[in-house]
Design a protein around this motif. Structure first.
Motif, PDB file in Angstrom:
ATOM      1  N   ASP A  48       1.044  -1.190   0.007  1.00 45.19           N
ATOM      2  CA  ASP A  48      -0.096   0.043  -0.002  1.00 45.19           C
ATOM      3  C   ASP A  48       0.841   1.186  -0.048  1.00 45.19           C
ATOM      4  O   ASP A  48       1.178   1.935   1.009  1.00 45.19           O
ATOM      5  CB  ASP A  48      -0.861   0.110   1.254  1.00 45.19           C
ATOM      6  N   ILE A  49       1.539   1.528  -0.856  1.00 47.29           N
ATOM      7  CA  ILE A  49       2.477   2.569  -1.062  1.00 47.29           C
ATOM      8  C   ILE A  49       1.851   3.819  -1.203  1.00 47.29           C
ATOM      9  O   ILE A  49       1.460   4.540  -2.268  1.00 47.29           O
ATOM     10  CB  ILE A  49       3.362   2.279  -2.711  1.00 47.29           C
ATOM     11  N   ARG A  50       1.906   4.473   0.005  1.00 42.60           N
ATOM     12  CA  ARG A  50       1.235   5.858   0.004  1.00 42.60           C
ATOM     13  C   ARG A  50       1.799   6.968  -0.585  1.00 42.60           C
ATOM     14  O   ARG A  50       0.872   7.622  -1.047  1.00 42.60           O
ATOM     15  CB  ARG A  50       1.189   6.043   1.626  1.00 42.60           C
ATOM     16  N   TYR A  51       2.759   7.131  -0.925  1.00 45.10           N
ATOM     17  CA  TYR A  51       3.440   8.187  -1.460  1.00 45.10           C
ATOM     18  C   TYR A  51       3.267   8.187  -3.048  1.00 45.10           C
ATOM     19  O   TYR A  51       3.257   9.213  -3.769  1.00 45.10           O
ATOM     20  CB  TYR A  51       4.984   8.566  -1.159  1.00 45.10           C
ATOM     21  N   ALA A  52       2.810   7.189  -3.489  1.00 45.97           N
ATOM     22  CA  ALA A  52       2.454   7.256  -4.913  1.00 45.97           C
ATOM     23  C   ALA A  52       1.006   7.637  -5.281  1.00 45.97           C
ATOM     24  O   ALA A  52       0.494   7.820  -6.362  1.00 45.97           O
ATOM     25  CB  ALA A  52       2.434   5.680  -5.565  1.00 45.97           C
ATOM     26  N   GLY A  53       0.340   7.794  -4.095  1.00 50.29           N
ATOM     27  CA  GLY A  53      -1.204   8.123  -4.145  1.00 50.29           C
ATOM     28  C   GLY A  53      -1.337   9.619  -3.163  1.00 50.29           C
ATOM     29  O   GLY A  53      -0.338  10.389  -3.021  1.00 50.29           O
ATOM     30  N   SER A  54      -2.450   9.950  -2.835  1.00 51.61           N
ATOM     31  CA  SER A  54      -2.970  11.369  -2.192  1.00 51.61           C
ATOM     32  C   SER A  54      -3.006  10.912  -0.934  1.00 51.61           C
ATOM     33  O   SER A  54      -3.284  11.745   0.202  1.00 51.61           O
ATOM     34  CB  SER A  54      -4.151  11.831  -2.820  1.00 51.61           C
ATOM     35  N   HIS A  55      -3.071   9.623  -0.315  1.00 56.12           N
ATOM     36  CA  HIS A  55      -3.784   9.361   1.191  1.00 56.12           C
ATOM     37  C   HIS A  55      -2.315   9.355   2.100  1.00 56.12           C
ATOM     38  O   HIS A  55      -1.889   8.173   2.399  1.00 56.12           O
ATOM     39  CB  HIS A  55      -4.208   8.186   1.393  1.00 56.12           C
ATOM     40  N   ASN A  56      -1.647  10.534   2.081  1.00 67.01           N
ATOM     41  CA  ASN A  56      -0.244  10.783   2.974  1.00 67.01           C
ATOM     42  C   ASN A  56      -0.394  11.921   3.427  1.00 67.01           C
ATOM     43  O   ASN A  56      -1.198  12.738   3.380  1.00 67.01           O
ATOM     44  CB  ASN A  56       0.766  10.552   2.099  1.00 67.01           C
ATOM     45  N   PHE A  57       0.512  12.319   4.161  1.00 70.00           N
ATOM     46  CA  PHE A  57       0.564  13.448   4.969  1.00 70.00           C
ATOM     47  C   PHE A  57       0.929  14.805   4.145  1.00 70.00           C
ATOM     48  O   PHE A  57       0.545  16.012   4.667  1.00 70.00           O
ATOM     49  CB  PHE A  57       1.819  13.796   6.174  1.00 70.00           C
ATOM     50  N   VAL A  96       3.615  -3.252   3.483  1.00 68.40           N
ATOM     51  CA  VAL A  96       4.504  -2.336   3.442  1.00 68.40           C
ATOM     52  C   VAL A  96       4.040  -0.840   2.856  1.00 68.40           C
ATOM     53  O   VAL A  96       3.302  -0.943   1.944  1.00 68.40           O
ATOM     54  CB  VAL A  96       5.704  -2.544   2.480  1.00 68.40           C
ATOM     55  N   TRP A  97       4.188   0.279   3.341  1.00 65.78           N
ATOM     56  CA  TRP A  97       3.967   1.251   2.920  1.00 65.78           C
ATOM     57  C   TRP A  97       4.727   2.075   2.027  1.00 65.78           C
ATOM     58  O   TRP A  97       4.568   3.177   1.291  1.00 65.78           O
ATOM     59  CB  TRP A  97       3.476   2.210   4.115  1.00 65.78           C
ATOM     60  N   ASP A  98       6.021   2.014   2.485  1.00 59.53           N
ATOM     61  CA  ASP A  98       7.307   2.792   1.767  1.00 59.53           C
ATOM     62  C   ASP A  98       8.464   1.984   1.781  1.00 59.53           C
ATOM     63  O   ASP A  98       8.779   1.256   2.997  1.00 59.53           O
ATOM     64  CB  ASP A  98       7.339   4.246   2.365  1.00 59.53           C
ATOM     65  N   CYS A  99       9.387   2.166   0.758  1.00 59.45           N
ATOM     66  CA  CYS A  99      10.390   1.111   0.746  1.00 59.45           C
ATOM     67  C   CYS A  99      11.761   2.297   0.237  1.00 59.45           C
ATOM     68  O   CYS A  99      11.919   3.361   1.010  1.00 59.45           O
ATOM     69  CB  CYS A  99      10.205  -0.087  -0.340  1.00 59.45           C
ATOM     70  N   TYR A 100      12.205   2.056  -1.054  1.00 60.18           N
ATOM     71  CA  TYR A 100      13.178   3.055  -1.489  1.00 60.18           C
ATOM     72  C   TYR A 100      12.343   4.244  -1.809  1.00 60.18           C
ATOM     73  O   TYR A 100      11.325   4.178  -2.454  1.00 60.18           O
ATOM     74  CB  TYR A 100      13.804   2.358  -2.691  1.00 60.18           C
ATOM     75  N   VAL A 152      12.711   0.188   5.439  1.00 55.75           N
ATOM     76  CA  VAL A 152      11.039   0.144   5.039  1.00 55.75           C
ATOM     77  C   VAL A 152      10.076   0.418   6.032  1.00 55.75           C
ATOM     78  O   VAL A 152      10.476   0.467   7.128  1.00 55.75           O
ATOM     79  CB  VAL A 152      10.733  -1.439   4.544  1.00 55.75           C
ATOM     80  N   ASP A 153       8.984   1.164   5.600  1.00 51.65           N
ATOM     81  CA  ASP A 153       8.096   1.286   6.596  1.00 51.65           C
ATOM     82  C   ASP A 153       6.934   0.137   6.598  1.00 51.65           C
ATOM     83  O   ASP A 153       6.376   0.004   5.321  1.00 51.65           O
ATOM     84  CB  ASP A 153       7.303   2.674   6.217  1.00 51.65           C
ATOM     85  N   LEU A 154       6.677  -0.491   7.558  1.00 57.38           N
ATOM     86  CA  LEU A 154       5.756  -1.765   7.227  1.00 57.38           C
ATOM     87  C   LEU A 154       4.828  -1.964   8.640  1.00 57.38           C
ATOM     88  O   LEU A 154       5.263  -1.413   9.823  1.00 57.38           O
ATOM     89  CB  LEU A 154       6.515  -2.816   6.973  1.00 57.38           C
ATOM     90  N   GLY A 155       4.028  -2.836   8.512  1.00 52.60           N
ATOM     91  CA  GLY A 155       3.049  -3.057   9.742  1.00 52.60           C
ATOM     92  C   GLY A 155       2.624  -4.640   9.271  1.00 52.60           C
ATOM     93  O   GLY A 155       3.115  -5.404   8.546  1.00 52.60           O
ATOM     94  N   ILE A 156       1.654  -5.174  10.122  1.00 48.60           N
ATOM     95  CA  ILE A 156       1.261  -6.496   9.895  1.00 48.60           C
ATOM     96  C   ILE A 156      -0.514  -6.574   9.898  1.00 48.60           C
ATOM     97  O   ILE A 156      -0.919  -5.836  10.754  1.00 48.60           O
ATOM     98  CB  ILE A 156       1.669  -7.327  11.242  1.00 48.60           C
TER      99      ILE A 156
END
Length: 265
Positions: A48-57, A96-100, A152-156
């Protein structure tokens, strides 16, 4: 050879040369040596790569994110694949929400932080924090470890979870500090806050998130430590590979993996 055919042949040759002369990372699906698409390494890990969309800070796609893809060093991807196997046995999965993160994205964050007028997402992601202090407080960095490809930014989430389709409009903003069930539902087990919650409650060992969330944070931290990652005390979701292979950051744009057109789960 007729003039028209000769001209068409020359055009095809020029186009082929233009592609070959592009930097490797600029070609779709091509990465610098030592980096891989996580999707290729383990397609069962939810992305769920947030920075590729608009649901981020920030509230819009971030520069350099041309596709919602997780790119990591081979070592980091291998470690996550091994951890995913252990979680699957328990009915769980990584998300995962963000990687490289390209350097140009880091610069984009910096420019945004200096514009006091852009606070569209404050109510959800930093309801109690002054955006101009985000770098000074350590939530953002001028030189991000993400740019080296092993952070990496991630959760479970439960294994049954899959990322919902991207909504046409942003969901109603709810404070990331609100209890689970009241804040934005990201599908994770309870970690006490939402992802990218730029608030003191996002600190890994903050006891005010409650016993369940605290236990889940410590479980994630321990599992990631066993996988070879170190945590960041300000953000329960942020992990860096201890023995990362790259010392310097990259700045190529994130493009789609050749496997991105296939279902991830």
């Amino acid at each position: 050879m007729p003039h028209k055919e000769r001209r068409n042949m020359l055009i095809r040759i020029c186009l082929a040369l233009a592609v070959l002369l592009l930097p490797a990372a600029a070609r779709a699906g091509s990465l610098p040596k030592g980096l891989v698409y996580l999707r290729d390494a383990d397609p069962t890990i939810v992305q769920d790569i947030r920075y590729a969309g608009s649901h981020n800070f920030v509230g819009r796609p971030i520069k350099g994110y041309l596709a919602a893809e997780c790119i990591l060093s081979e070592a980091a991807a291998k470690a996550l694949k091994a951890m995913q196997g252990k979680l699957a046995a328990k009915g769980l999965s990584l998300i995962v929400w963000d990687c490289y993160r390209p350097k140009r994205a880091v610069d984009d964050f910096l420019r945004w932080s200096r514009d006091p007028a852009r606070t569209e997402m404050k109510a959800e992601f930093y309801p109690r924090t002054d955006k101009q202090s985000l770098f000074a407080l350590g939530y953002l960095a001028v030189r991000s470890a993400h740019s080296r490809g092993s952070t990496v930014d991630l959760g479970i989430v439960p294994s049954s979870f899959s990322t919902p389709p991207t909504p046409a409009a942003l969901p109603p903003l709810k404070p990331c500090t609100a209890p689970k069930g009241e804040r934005f539902e990201d599908g994770t087990i309870d970690f006490g806050t939402g992802y990218d919650c730029l608030d003191v409650l996002g600190s890994t060992s903050n006891p005010r998130v409650g016993a369940v969330a605290s236990a889940n944070r410590q479980m994630l931290k321990a599992a990631m430590r066993d996988a070879g990652f170190r945590s960041y005390f300000r953000e329960w979701w942020h992990f860096e590979l201890a023995n990362e292979p790259f010392n310097n950051g990259f700045d190529f744009e994130i493009t789609a993996s050749p496997l991105s057109e296939k279902p991830a789960r």
